[in-house]
Design a protein around this motif. Structure first.
Motif, PDB file in Angstrom:
ATOM      1  N   PHE B 144      40.958 -17.744  70.835  1.00 39.58           N
ATOM      2  CA  PHE B 144      42.128 -17.417  71.648  1.00 39.58           C
ATOM      3  C   PHE B 144      42.494 -18.574  72.567  1.00 39.58           C
ATOM      4  O   PHE B 144      43.661 -18.832  72.814  1.00 39.58           O
ATOM      5  N   PHE B 145      41.454 -19.316  73.003  1.00 36.14           N
ATOM      6  CA  PHE B 145      41.737 -20.463  73.861  1.00 36.14           C
ATOM      7  C   PHE B 145      42.394 -21.576  73.041  1.00 36.14           C
ATOM      8  O   PHE B 145      43.370 -22.190  73.466  1.00 36.14           O
ATOM      9  N   ALA B 146      41.877 -21.791  71.832  1.00 39.19           N
ATOM     10  CA  ALA B 146      42.504 -22.756  70.936  1.00 39.19           C
ATOM     11  C   ALA B 146      43.956 -22.351  70.722  1.00 39.19           C
ATOM     12  O   ALA B 146      44.852 -23.202  70.694  1.00 39.19           O
ATOM     13  N   GLY B 147      44.195 -21.038  70.598  1.00 40.20           N
ATOM     14  CA  GLY B 147      45.551 -20.527  70.381  1.00 40.20           C
ATOM     15  C   GLY B 147      46.469 -20.859  71.544  1.00 40.20           C
ATOM     16  O   GLY B 147      47.584 -21.342  71.362  1.00 40.20           O
ATOM     17  N   ILE B 148      45.982 -20.629  72.754  1.00 32.63           N
ATOM     18  CA  ILE B 148      46.800 -20.904  73.934  1.00 32.63           C
ATOM     19  C   ILE B 148      47.101 -22.399  74.028  1.00 32.63           C
ATOM     20  O   ILE B 148      48.235 -22.817  74.285  1.00 32.63           O
ATOM     21  N   LEU B 149      46.054 -23.209  73.752  1.00 25.87           N
ATOM     22  CA  LEU B 149      46.206 -24.664  73.822  1.00 25.87           C
ATOM     23  C   LEU B 149      47.225 -25.159  72.792  1.00 25.87           C
ATOM     24  O   LEU B 149      48.105 -25.977  73.087  1.00 25.87           O
ATOM     25  N   ILE B 150      47.117 -24.623  71.568  1.00 28.74           N
ATOM     26  CA  ILE B 150      48.020 -25.033  70.500  1.00 28.74           C
ATOM     27  C   ILE B 150      49.454 -24.615  70.830  1.00 28.74           C
ATOM     28  O   ILE B 150      50.404 -25.368  70.623  1.00 28.74           O
ATOM     29  N   LEU B 152      50.717 -24.295  73.724  1.00 28.04           N
ATOM     30  CA  LEU B 152      51.186 -25.183  74.783  1.00 28.04           C
ATOM     31  C   LEU B 152      51.574 -26.548  74.219  1.00 28.04           C
ATOM     32  O   LEU B 152      52.674 -27.056  74.464  1.00 28.04           O
ATOM     33  N   VAL B 153      50.668 -27.132  73.409  1.00 29.99           N
ATOM     34  CA  VAL B 153      50.899 -28.498  72.931  1.00 29.99           C
ATOM     35  C   VAL B 153      51.989 -28.544  71.863  1.00 29.99           C
ATOM     36  O   VAL B 153      52.987 -29.245  72.006  1.00 29.99           O
ATOM     37  N   PHE B 154      51.834 -27.751  70.796  1.00 34.48           N
ATOM     38  CA  PHE B 154      52.782 -27.844  69.684  1.00 34.48           C
ATOM     39  C   PHE B 154      54.035 -26.999  69.899  1.00 34.48           C
ATOM     40  O   PHE B 154      55.090 -27.303  69.368  1.00 34.48           O
ATOM     41  N   GLY B 155      53.893 -25.915  70.670  1.00 29.99           N
ATOM     42  CA  GLY B 155      55.046 -25.036  70.867  1.00 29.99           C
ATOM     43  C   GLY B 155      55.907 -25.484  72.028  1.00 29.99           C
ATOM     44  O   GLY B 155      57.136 -25.500  71.938  1.00 29.99           O
ATOM     45  N   ARG B 156      55.262 -25.863  73.138  1.00 35.90           N
ATOM     46  CA  ARG B 156      56.027 -26.156  74.344  1.00 35.90           C
ATOM     47  C   ARG B 156      56.358 -27.632  74.476  1.00 35.90           C
ATOM     48  O   ARG B 156      57.486 -28.001  74.784  1.00 35.90           O
ATOM     49  N   ILE B 157      55.346 -28.504  74.247  1.00 41.89           N
ATOM     50  CA  ILE B 157      55.568 -29.927  74.502  1.00 41.89           C
ATOM     51  C   ILE B 157      56.267 -30.585  73.312  1.00 41.89           C
ATOM     52  O   ILE B 157      57.314 -31.192  73.459  1.00 41.89           O
ATOM     53  N   PHE B 158      55.703 -30.424  72.093  1.00 45.24           N
ATOM     54  CA  PHE B 158      56.316 -31.060  70.925  1.00 45.24           C
ATOM     55  C   PHE B 158      57.361 -30.179  70.248  1.00 45.24           C
ATOM     56  O   PHE B 158      58.078 -30.632  69.367  1.00 45.24           O
ATOM     57  N   ARG B 159      57.427 -28.924  70.635  1.00 42.36           N
ATOM     58  CA  ARG B 159      58.412 -27.984  70.087  1.00 42.36           C
ATOM     59  C   ARG B 159      58.431 -27.943  68.559  1.00 42.36           C
ATOM     60  O   ARG B 159      59.487 -27.938  67.933  1.00 42.36           O
ATOM     61  N   LEU B 160      57.244 -27.931  67.963  1.00 36.31           N
ATOM     62  CA  LEU B 160      57.167 -27.882  66.499  1.00 36.31           C
ATOM     63  C   LEU B 160      57.329 -26.453  65.987  1.00 36.31           C
ATOM     64  O   LEU B 160      57.594 -26.235  64.825  1.00 36.31           O
ATOM     65  N   PHE B 161      57.118 -25.499  66.840  1.00 43.11           N
ATOM     66  CA  PHE B 161      57.378 -24.109  66.436  1.00 43.11           C
ATOM     67  C   PHE B 161      57.803 -23.315  67.667  1.00 43.11           C
ATOM     68  O   PHE B 161      57.589 -23.751  68.798  1.00 43.11           O
ATOM     69  N   TYR B 179      55.296 -20.218  60.344  1.00 40.79           N
ATOM     70  CA  TYR B 179      54.905 -19.691  61.654  1.00 40.79           C
ATOM     71  C   TYR B 179      53.394 -19.477  61.713  1.00 40.79           C
ATOM     72  O   TYR B 179      52.775 -19.675  62.744  1.00 40.79           O
ATOM     73  N   LEU B 180      52.818 -19.085  60.559  1.00 38.10           N
ATOM     74  CA  LEU B 180      51.383 -18.792  60.557  1.00 38.10           C
ATOM     75  C   LEU B 180      50.521 -20.060  60.580  1.00 38.10           C
ATOM     76  O   LEU B 180      49.323 -19.997  60.810  1.00 38.10           O
ATOM     77  N   PHE B 181      51.150 -21.231  60.327  1.00 43.19           N
ATOM     78  CA  PHE B 181      50.372 -22.468  60.261  1.00 43.19           C
ATOM     79  C   PHE B 181      49.571 -22.712  61.539  1.00 43.19           C
ATOM     80  O   PHE B 181      48.369 -22.947  61.496  1.00 43.19           O
ATOM     81  N   PHE B 182      50.225 -22.643  62.683  1.00 44.38           N
ATOM     82  CA  PHE B 182      49.524 -22.947  63.931  1.00 44.38           C
ATOM     83  C   PHE B 182      48.500 -21.880  64.323  1.00 44.38           C
ATOM     84  O   PHE B 182      47.396 -22.235  64.745  1.00 44.38           O
ATOM     85  N   PRO B 183      48.816 -20.595  64.167  1.00 42.93           N
ATOM     86  CA  PRO B 183      47.755 -19.600  64.398  1.00 42.93           C
ATOM     87  C   PRO B 183      46.558 -19.839  63.479  1.00 42.93           C
ATOM     88  O   PRO B 183      45.412 -19.752  63.910  1.00 42.93           O
ATOM     89  N   ALA B 184      46.833 -20.186  62.213  1.00 46.15           N
ATOM     90  CA  ALA B 184      45.739 -20.435  61.271  1.00 46.15           C
ATOM     91  C   ALA B 184      44.916 -21.619  61.759  1.00 46.15           C
ATOM     92  O   ALA B 184      43.685 -21.621  61.684  1.00 46.15           O
ATOM     93  N   LEU B 185      45.597 -22.615  62.290  1.00 44.94           N
ATOM     94  CA  LEU B 185      44.905 -23.787  62.821  1.00 44.94           C
ATOM     95  C   LEU B 185      44.005 -23.387  63.990  1.00 44.94           C
ATOM     96  O   LEU B 185      42.871 -23.866  64.113  1.00 44.94           O
ATOM     97  N   ALA B 186      44.510 -22.491  64.820  1.00 42.88           N
ATOM     98  CA  ALA B 186      43.727 -22.055  65.974  1.00 42.88           C
ATOM     99  C   ALA B 186      42.448 -21.355  65.534  1.00 42.88           C
ATOM    100  O   ALA B 186      41.402 -21.519  66.144  1.00 42.88           O
ATOM    101  N   ILE B 187      42.552 -20.569  64.449  1.00 40.66           N
ATOM    102  CA  ILE B 187      41.348 -19.897  63.950  1.00 40.66           C
ATOM    103  C   ILE B 187      40.439 -20.922  63.290  1.00 40.66           C
ATOM    104  O   ILE B 187      39.221 -20.873  63.423  1.00 40.66           O
ATOM    105  N   ALA B 188      41.055 -21.874  62.564  1.00 41.08           N
ATOM    106  CA  ALA B 188      40.282 -22.801  61.730  1.00 41.08           C
ATOM    107  C   ALA B 188      39.528 -23.845  62.541  1.00 41.08           C
ATOM    108  O   ALA B 188      38.398 -24.195  62.198  1.00 41.08           O
TER     109      ALA B 188
END
Lengths: 504, 313
Positions: B144-150, B152-161, B179-188
């Protein structure tokens, strides 16, 4: 060869995943040109879509756009004719005659008939399942069809407030699945729902009144309220009806923050069956111990409206601002009262708070600190909403609880009836013959001035007897993307989407 | 065949135990579906009438028996809260959770296998050390922490999703997968970090064994020894780990679904628990249990394929 194949495969995965990811991302940033809006809601409509069976406040505020009664509430709190075009009250509020509006259609295209109206009212008055769906309908003696466009309702006892209960949704007799396929007469009609994802409606083009301003409306479930600001700024939702003061401050100027009130009575409700709260001096001591201003500062940036009894300002004529000063914070007096009651060495109790309401949890935390000053040791116990419903509300097994109580209709009785000793929803177990008598006088009065006088008497008793530790009517902040305009607050728990339109 | 039969019996027994346990546990917590359905306006008489109608007054075991009978005949009942057929609801959400898990799994494999091999081959080099350090940190991230971080970084700063901008697979499959790519990354990520470390140490310890020296002495090139001999043996612990990770991810996606606002099985399960919606809870639990059991079975079979010395008999 084999080796090469194995090595190449992961790369193909990486590239395709990335390609899909990037192509998808660019698609999301397109500006919307057609008239549509996505509204965030904090929880899903996790129940029947039959307006008569729906009980959640979150459900009712959305179904408001799909269904209408013979009359319906306006944003100023008045009742306006809806499915009925006119109504007449006679015999001092015992007989109501409704003339049905011509040309009102249901969402499935069929016309509204007097039979549909009778069916809808009878369904809510039916007692075969252990009691009527609308409790007040036990007062209906008969509901008759006079002719194709006139219905007559006769009450057992005259009640001039009864019109407020005629907002009950009119539904067709012919709907086979009212639980999952809602058909009403409102400005929006149901399109689809996906559990935990969204609830989609569209403008009903054959609506009898002014058509809705926006064609497609999607209610998106945003259960993770921590990411609301991101959801709004990122564009996945355009509106959210209850952001916190902190969230409102974080939003950019692309959003308008509208400020209203939640229209509920937030208080620390006390169980009068609990031994410590049977002594009025203890209850009064708690009232003297608290400072609603400080609670508002801590919970919502100083916004909110202080209240001193079970009535909030939207009620206008019934609201008594002077009751706010019944108890002003006075630590010494509070301590003295506790001493007199025999609790010189302090006392302790538990405040049970439903865990899904952050504002009530925050309030309880401030209360605990304020009680410490008079030597009262209160502990907070968080429980799930469902456990709250069964343990606190139904079984009344608690000492104190912080919640907000709202009004189901714009009648004084909707807030005051629950404190009469025999009321089924008297979850504080309050019992006071004077109160019962005053309420009885109020509800049976057909004269408005007299009714108001007795309802005010009820409020005064609630305040002076320190029945509950009254705090405030919570502020409500609506965040709306500036692409839209026309939002209106209601004194009831509804979201009127039909009035929204695109800003020019 | 004997293996399959045996497995089926264990599976049914496990399912029986899991469902019975969940059913009983549910009756221990307070709150009941009837009060939940009728809300604050309910009178005790109406609650009693509804409890009777739903059969909630029967003994727990009778209720369980009724549920089990319905389940075995393919009828999972109707959701108390949504009033929709439970089977339909679960089947609608199952692809979401399964896709998310599979994507996360693929990510783990494509991140960890090349990296594990690289760090093992260049053990002690600065790249290996750098990866080791980063791995240690990432391993400590809860998803969940990886999720929040991702976010923040990819959603808010780089606006990739767009955070919270979930797209249904019925609407657009490409949008859904992206859309599932980044959540999957957070789990992975945390799991991949562990897998890298595991594969690296497994490769290094394998390469010190006698058969490796023999292979070299036969004149095989380093690459051939690594890919044809060492990797095959070193994969066994990795497969065990991936099997466990996969089972863990199916259940663990509940949390990530919450963080990213993905309406999958996890969200349905959480809401059903808080609404005391037994039919839905039971169906989702069965679904997760079956998936986990299937994964375990698959791991057993894959062992045999990678190393013929291991048989499933």
């Amino acid at each position: 060869m084999k080796r090469k194949g194995l090595k190449g495969l992961p790369m193909v995965f990486v590239l395709t995943t990335l390609a899909i990811a990037l192509s998808g991302c660019s698609g999301d940033k397109k500006e919307e040109t057609s008239s549509q809006i996505t509204i965030g809601i904090p929880q899903d409509i996790e129940e029947s879509l039959d307006p008569h069976k729906a009980v959640g406040a979150g459900t009712e505020e959305i179904l408001f756009n799909l269904f209408e009664g013979l009359v319906k509430p306006e944003s100023d709190g008045s009742l306006i004719p809806a499915v009925a075009s006119a109504y007449e009250e006679s015999e001092g509020g015992r007989v109501y005659t409704f003339t049905l509006r011509e040309g009102v259609k249901f969402h499935d295209g069929s016309a509204v008939t007097a039979e549909d109206v009778k069916y809808s009212i009878d369904k809510c008055a039916d007692t075969s399942n252990g009691g009527p769906l609308v409790e007040a309908y036990s007062n209906i003696e008969s509901f008759e069809i006079k002719d194709a466009s006139t219905v007559v309702m006769t009450l057992k006892e005259a009640d001039t407030e009864f019109l407020a209960y005629m907002t009950t949704a009119i539904i067709p007799t012919a709907n086979e699945n009212p639980d999952t396929n809602p058909i009403g007469t409102g400005p929006y009609k149901f399109v689809s729902r996906s559990p935990q994802e969204n609830f989609v409606v569209e403008r009903f083009e054959d609506y009898w009144g002014e058509p809705a301003g926006i064609r497609d409306v999607t209610f998106r479930i945003c259960s993770n309220t921590d990411s609301l600001v991101m959801d709004l700024e990122g564009g996945s939702i355009d509106m959210f009806a209850r952001v916190t003061a902190t969230q409102a401050a974080e939003l950019s100027d692309r959003f308008e923050i509208l400020e209203g009130t939640m229209n509920l009575v937030q208080a620390m409700y006390l169980n009068h069956e609990a031994e410590i709260f049977q002594d009025v001096r203890v209850r009064k001591a708690l009232c003297y111990a608290i400072d609603p201003e400080e609670i508002m500062m801590m919970v919502s940036d100083g916004k909110g409206t202080e209240i001193g009894s079970s009535m909030f300002p939207a009620f206008g004529k019934y609201y008594m601002e002077e009751l706010n000063d019944t108890y002003n914070q006075d630590i010494e007096k509070a301590k003295r009262l506790l001493e007199e009651a025999g609790y010189a060495n302090g006392l302790s109790f538990t405040i049970t708070v439903p865990s899904n309401y952050q504002q009530h949890i925050d309030t309880a935390q401030v209360l605990v600190e304020q009680f410490k000053a008079i030597g009262v040791d209160a502990k907070i116990q968080l429980i799930e909403w469902d456990s709250w419903l069964s343990d606190v509300y139904q079984n009344r097994d608690y000492e104190a609880t912080v919640v907000g109580v709202d009004a189901s209709s714009l009648t004084g009785s909707s807030l005051l009836r629950r404190f009469t000793s025999t009321a089924g929803n008297n979850f504080v177990n309050y019992s006071n013959a004077d109160y019962d008598a005053a309420f009885e006088e109020g509800i049976s009065s057909t004269d408005d001035a007299r009714k108001t006088k007795y309802y005010k008497e009820c409020e005064r008793i609630l305040a002076e007897d320190a029945v509950n530790v009254y705090i405030q009517d919570l502020p409500e902040f609506v965040a709306l993307n500036k692409k839209y305009t026309g939002y209106e607050f209601y004194p009831l728990y509804v979201q009127d989407i039909a009035k929204l339109r695109l800003a020019q | 065949m004997r293996y399959a039969g045996k497995k089926m019996i264990t599976m049914l027994l496990t399912l029986f135990a899991v469902t019975l346990f969940v059913f009983l546990a549910f009756h221990l917590i307070s709150g009941d579906p009837a009060t939940s359905m009728l809300g604050t306006d309910a009178t005790p008489e109406r609650i009693a009438a509804l409890r009777q109608e739903l059969g909630l007054n029967d003994p727990v075991l009778v209720q369980y028996g009724r549920w089990a009978k319905g389940f075995l005949t393919g009828d999972m009942g109707t959701s108390y809260s949504y009033r929709l057929p439970v089977g339909e609801m679960v089947l609608d959400k199952l692809p979401v959770t399964v896709t998310l898990t599979i994507m996360a799994f693929i990510l783990i494999v494509i991140i960890s296998v090349p990296m594990g091999i690289y760090t093992a081959r260049h053990a002690g080099g600065w790249v290996d050390r750098a990866i080791y350090m980063v791995n240690q940190v990432i391993m400590a991230f809860p998803p969940f922490f990886a999720g929040i971080l991702i976010t923040l970084v990819f959603g808010r700063i780089f606006r990739l999703f767009t955070p919270g901008g979930y797209v249904s697979y019925e609407k657009s499959f490409a949008g859904f997968v992206s859309y599932l790519f980044f959540p999957a990354l957070a789990i992975a990520l945390p799991k991949a970090a562990m897998a890298v470390k595991l594969l690296r140490s497994s490769l290094i310890s394998e390469s010190k064994l006698d058969y490796v020296r023999t292979a070299y002495s036969r004149g095989n090139a380093t690459r051939d020894v690594l890919y044809k001999h060492v990797l095959k043996n070193a994969l066994i612990p990795l497969i065990t780990f991936l099997g466990m990770a996969l089972a863990d991810m199916i259940a663990g996606s509940l949390i990530i679904e919450q963080v990213f606002g993905i309406p999958g099985l996890g969200r349905i399960l959480l809401s059903a628990i808080s609404n005391r919606d037994y039919p839905v809870v039971m169906a989702v639990i069965v679904c997760i249990a079956v998936l986990v059991l299937l994964v375990n079975m698959a791991v057993d079979i894959i062992y045999g394929l990678v190393d013929p010395r291991i048989t499933v008999e």
